[in-house]
Each structure stands twice: as C-alpha cells, then as structure tokens.
Scaffold this motif. Structure first.
Motif, PDB file in Angstrom:
ATOM      1  N   THR A  82       0.869  -1.182   0.000  1.00  0.00           N
ATOM      2  CA  THR A  82       0.000   0.000   0.000  1.00  0.00           C
ATOM      3  C   THR A  82       0.900   1.224   0.000  1.00  0.00           C
ATOM      4  O   THR A  82       1.995   1.205   0.563  1.00  0.00           O
ATOM      5  N   VAL A  99      -2.705   0.840  -4.294  1.00  0.00           N
ATOM      6  CA  VAL A  99      -2.330  -0.520  -3.895  1.00  0.00           C
ATOM      7  C   VAL A  99      -1.639  -1.191  -5.078  1.00  0.00           C
ATOM      8  O   VAL A  99      -2.165  -1.197  -6.188  1.00  0.00           O
ATOM      9  N   LEU A 131      -7.910  -2.322   1.463  1.00  0.00           N
ATOM     10  CA  LEU A 131      -6.462  -2.547   1.461  1.00  0.00           C
ATOM     11  C   LEU A 131      -5.712  -1.232   1.603  1.00  0.00           C
ATOM     12  O   LEU A 131      -4.768  -1.128   2.385  1.00  0.00           O
ATOM     13  N   ALA A 132      -6.142  -0.223   0.840  1.00  0.00           N
ATOM     14  CA  ALA A 132      -5.460   1.069   0.878  1.00  0.00           C
ATOM     15  C   ALA A 132      -5.504   1.666   2.277  1.00  0.00           C
ATOM     16  O   ALA A 132      -4.561   2.341   2.697  1.00  0.00           O
ATOM     17  N   VAL A 140      -4.559  -6.704   6.152  1.00  0.00           N
ATOM     18  CA  VAL A 140      -4.329  -7.002   4.745  1.00  0.00           C
ATOM     19  C   VAL A 140      -4.563  -8.498   4.488  1.00  0.00           C
ATOM     20  O   VAL A 140      -5.233  -8.874   3.538  1.00  0.00           O
TER      21      VAL A 140
END
Length: 147
Positions: A82, A99, A131-132, A140
């Motif tokens: 990230t 990402v 995720l970001a 994650v």
C-alpha cells in the motif's frame, strides 16, 4: 488454484514512493524478501510496463505488477504494497494507484489461474479501498482471504 500464501514479510504498508517505477520496485523487493523472486524480477516487471503500457492497472486504484515466469521467479508468491501517497501509472481510467500487488508465479498455467483468483478477491469493490486503508499486516491478510 488458491492464491500463494501471504506471509507477514509479503506485505508492505504505507510505502513512500516517487513514481510508478519505484512502486513496482517496492513490490519486487517485497517478493524478494518473501523468497519468491530474485532482485532481477523487479526489473522485469518495470520493463513489461515500459514495453506494454499501464495494462497492470486493473481496477481503479489497483495495479497488478508481474512479469513472465522465468529464472527470476524462485517460488509462487504474492506481495501487497500500500502506498502512502497514490501514484499515476498513465492509465486513462484507473489512476491514481494506491495498492500495488506483485505477483510471481513459476509456471504459465498457474500464472493465469492466480490472476483469475485475484480477480475474484477484487470483485468486491470495497476490497481495494479496504487494502489502501489497512494499517496492519493482519488486516491485509484478512482482506485477501487470510493465510
């Protein structure tokens, strides 16, 4: 074929990069750190994008960096990186990227299966944002289906 394991060392959170090349190189370093690839693999991934354009930006905010199976791939591996600040790859619709996934797969057949499996993860449009925004490796891993 399930996705490759995602050990702690295959995740890098909040990487600071100058441009798409350094973002891809970080994903290569993470693949190297997890034992999936040699340092040459990062160069191969960058070369593929230089030759073929930003085709690796597969969804808004998401790049899937990879190169062909070859001697730089030591084992099947997936890296999740990230970025602290998004970078542009030059994609007309999906920039900027927050990402970067790095994928190293030893065989061509398994490579296609892994890309298809990754596509399933990202059918959930919230996965990229999640995720970001993740702040821990465990977050994650959970988003990617655990391992």
């Amino acid at each position: 074929m399930p996705l490759p394991e995602l050990p702690d060392e295959a995740v890098e959170i909040g990487a600071v990069v100058a441009d798409w090349r350094s973002a891809v190189r970080v994903s290569g370093r993470v693949l190297e750190r997890s034992g999936a690839a040699t340092p040459a693999y990062a160069d191969e991934m960058v070369r593929m994008i230089e030759e073929h354009g930003p085709y690796v930006v597969i969804a808004p905010g998401l790049a899937l960096a990879h190169a062909r199976p070859g001697p730089a791939v030591l084992a099947d591996g997936l890296a999740i990186v990230t970025l602290a600040e998004p970078v542009n790859f030059g994609h007309p619709h999906n920039d900027p990227v927050r990402v970067v996934l790095g994928l190293a797969i030893k065989s061509s057949d398994a490579h296609l299966a892994a890309v298809a499996e990754l596509a399933n993860v990202f059918n959930d449009s919230n996965a990229i944002q999640a995720l970001a925004d993740a702040t821990t490796v465990a977050e994650v891993q959970a988003i990617m289906g655990g391992s």
